[in-house]
Design an enzyme around this catalytic site. Structure first.
Site, short mmCIF file in Angstrom:
data_model
loop_
_atom_site.label_atom_id
_atom_site.label_comp_id
_atom_site.label_asym_id
_atom_site.label_seq_id
_atom_site.Cartn_x
_atom_site.Cartn_y
_atom_site.Cartn_z
N HIS A 213 0.84 -1.21 -0.06
CA HIS A 213 0.01 0.07 0.02
C HIS A 213 0.79 1.31 -0.15
CE1 HIS A 213 -3.98 -1.58 1.38
NE2 HIS A 213 -3.60 -2.39 0.46
N CYS A 244 -8.26 -1.30 3.40
CA CYS A 244 -8.62 -2.20 4.08
C CYS A 244 -9.66 -1.70 4.99
CB CYS A 244 -7.69 -2.82 4.92
SG CYS A 244 -8.24 -4.71 5.96
#
Length: 312
Positions: A213, A244
């Site tokens: 990420h 998430c």
């Protein structure tokens, strides 16, 4: 699961799953079809098209079986879906996926928040899914992704020995490969190089993808560190969609366009056509009007004289 191009690194596009489940709105099924068609046209050879989870939890993924059936119409592309449990795995296999991926969190706190099971219970789930695969769909490839491998917003530090031990346990339970995920965007290049070096030493060719990420701006640097350690599969999301829902603040997958540009500029073949990849942002924007789209390469354009590697 055939390939149509030669590549040095495999770019696994996760936007239709990781990206779409992280936005509040639900993309229409027809728009998903159009977006996936554009991703295939760009040369992407592995696409995570959705997840088999309860539509009450993630209504954005309620049509995943239909999306799988549509995506399977493209020859030479590995169609993948995320499954959190045995029920999801059975539905995925019945829908016809080529590959399933399971999130196995190294953080106990994140595991309980994400799938309501401990890491040990998830390894047991892996064992049951592998047995089901052998029984009803022996051609399906199973991947585990060790979530929160580099730190957790809920737990904090995650011991590296526990990450590697969990990866080994997943392979022993029956997965075909196991990668590492920076679910919370906390990784740094030195940590990534160290952990992937250990993973490859332990698992050999069963060491799987790097899922990074860009939460703190280190996504590309972390991918490069994983590549230097020997990793050859990288997850990324078109326009940087994703995060998430059970890891607060963990926004921003690595931008597929930027990752492809980095590798191609270095002389590392991805098999992806950058111009067509950037064009694939259009059906995404049409399907989610007003949704922020990220990426430095689409904004800046390709440099004068840029020569991507030959697609073969």
């Amino acid at each position: 699961m055939q390939t149509t191009h030669t590549y040095d690194v495999l770019i696994s596009e996760v936007g239709p799953r990781d990206g779409l489940q992280s936005v509040a709105r639900t993309m229409a099924t027809a728009d998903k079809f159009a977006w996936i068609d554009a991703l295939v046209a760009a040369g992407l050879q592995e696409i995570e098209v959705g997840s088999f989870v309860s539509p009450k939890l993630l209504p954005q993924m309620a049509d995943t079986a239909d999306v799988v059936r549509h995506a399977r119409g493209h020859a030479g592309v590995t169609i993948m879906a995320l499954v959190p449990n045995l029920r999801g795995a059975q539905a995925a296999m019945q829908a016809g996926v080529h590959k399933i991926t399971m999130p196995i969190s190294a953080s106990r706190a994140h595991s309980l928040a994400n799938v309501r099971k401990t890491p040990e219970e998830m390894v047991d789930e892996v064992r049951q899914i592998a047995a089901l695969r052998d029984d009803i769909a022996p051609g399906v490839h199973i991947e585990a992704g060790i979530s929160t491998a580099f730190g957790c917003t809920l737990q904090g530090l995650v011991p590296e020995d526990e990450v590697i031990a969990l990866a080994v346990a997943c392979v022993e339970a029956g997965v075909d490969e196991c990668g590492l995920s920076d679910t919370t965007g906390m990784a740094n290049p030195a940590q990534v190089r160290r952990l992937f070096t250990r993973l490859i030493a332990q698992l050999g060719d069963r060491a799987g993808a790097a899922h990074m990420h860009n939460t703190r701006g280190l996504g590309l640097a972390n991918c490069l560190a994983a590549h230097e350690a020997g990793t050859r599969t990288f997850d990324a999301s078109l326009a940087g969609l994703g995060g998430c829902p059970y890891a607060p603040g963990a926004s921003g997958n690595v931008v597929t366009e930027d990752l492809v540009f980095m590798f191609e500029a270095m002389g590392i073949r991805t098999g992806v056509d950058l111009a067509r990849l950037i064009a694939a942002r259009e059906p995404l924007a049409l399907g989610l009007p007003g949704e922020p789209l990220y990426g430095m390469t689409p904004l800046a354009g390709l440099p004068k004289g840029f020569a991507p590697q030959h697609y073969r």
